[in-house]
Design a protein around this motif. Sequence first.
Motif, mmCIF file in Angstrom:
data_model
loop_
_atom_site.group_PDB
_atom_site.id
_atom_site.type_symbol
_atom_site.label_atom_id
_atom_site.label_comp_id
_atom_site.label_asym_id
_atom_site.label_seq_id
_atom_site.Cartn_x
_atom_site.Cartn_y
_atom_site.Cartn_z
ATOM 1 N N UNK A 1 2.129 7.290 -5.860
ATOM 2 C CA UNK A 1 1.143 6.544 -6.647
ATOM 3 C C UNK A 1 0.917 7.143 -8.026
ATOM 4 N N UNK A 2 1.317 8.389 -8.251
ATOM 5 C CA UNK A 2 1.068 9.053 -9.534
ATOM 6 C C UNK A 2 2.343 9.194 -10.367
ATOM 7 N N UNK B 1 -0.581 3.850 -9.557
ATOM 8 C CA UNK B 1 0.185 2.704 -9.085
ATOM 9 C C UNK B 1 -0.388 2.285 -7.737
ATOM 10 N N UNK B 2 -0.950 1.104 -7.674
ATOM 11 C CA UNK B 2 -1.729 0.673 -6.519
ATOM 12 C C UNK B 2 -0.912 -0.140 -5.519
ATOM 13 N N UNK B 3 -1.348 -0.186 -4.258
ATOM 14 C CA UNK B 3 -0.697 -1.046 -3.271
ATOM 15 C C UNK B 3 -0.827 -2.517 -3.658
ATOM 16 N N UNK C 1 -6.185 -2.305 0.297
ATOM 17 C CA UNK C 1 -5.712 -0.930 0.459
ATOM 18 C C UNK C 1 -5.949 -0.067 -0.773
ATOM 19 N N UNK C 2 -6.573 -0.620 -1.795
ATOM 20 C CA UNK C 2 -6.835 0.178 -2.995
ATOM 21 C C UNK C 2 -7.831 1.296 -2.686
ATOM 22 N N UNK C 3 -7.717 2.431 -3.351
ATOM 23 C CA UNK C 3 -8.643 3.537 -3.083
ATOM 24 C C UNK C 3 -10.095 3.120 -3.273
#
Length: 309
Positions: free
Chosen positions: A202-203, A283-285, A290-292
Amino acid sequence: MSKAIFIQNPISIYKDRPGEAYHFPKRYLRAVQDTVGDWVIFYESRKNNGAFGYVSVQRVLDVVPDPQEPDHYYAILDPSTEWSFEHTVPRAAPDGVAYEHSLRGYDGRPISGGANVSAVRRITDAEFAAIVNYGMQELTGPEAMPRNTSDDETASLVFNDPPAPFDHAPLASFRPEILTSRKYRDPSFQRQVRKAYGGRCAISGLELRNGGGRPEVEAAHIRPVKDKGPDTVRNGLALSGTLHWMFDRGLISVADNHRILISHNKVPKETASRLITPGQKLLLPENPRHHPHPDYLRYHRENIFGQTG
């Protein structure tokens, strides 16, 4: 004590604090009080883009009055016990019979009205076990495979073998202590997070895979387990090994707008430029569910970011 179903939708007229407290009117007080010390399953309806099914399990700690709204109460939840199902469980089992006896018609099929619209429903241990066993069937596919599985084992798991019940035992021998076992929770969390992020960090944005197609990313808890962080996708990030190490030690974090934060007095700029995606945004799902969660990101920023102990 008794187990129950709590209906909880993403958008609600109630003042729920998902993972922390369940808000409900007085008519459900007795039923909710009976769940204190026991486990409940959360169900989302189609309303307001819910998942339409049973989605997670958690333990109830206490029931307290709502100090601002008469005849309303909060069920206080144990945040460390929240565990999202690997599969959303439909109301009916594969044979078409509803999991909950109170929702069955004369032929066992799900019915409308009556108990179906009740926000809190008591369930038996057998009903609870059946729902949890279905929900915790292991995710399949390369993203979900353990990183130390051989290529031959991966092929067998993906293409030949159906998912096994997570308890690996008949319902009669279901043991609730499994629900707090890291032996089961850790691999489940890893599978769910890697699957949600498609095996991509994601980073950094890198999607490194080994010869068997398994991603090399790890699942990082945003709010750590030692700080009562739950095993839910919204408390997870898929990260490469190096970035996982940096995130856990507070060298990097994430803002509410998903901008990646860097502790520049500890991380050289040239190192950051090599490891972090050029846009410096998480970078998101694909699935917004499912996002943080902002609360977990805030916890990381306030309690871990900048700390190296």
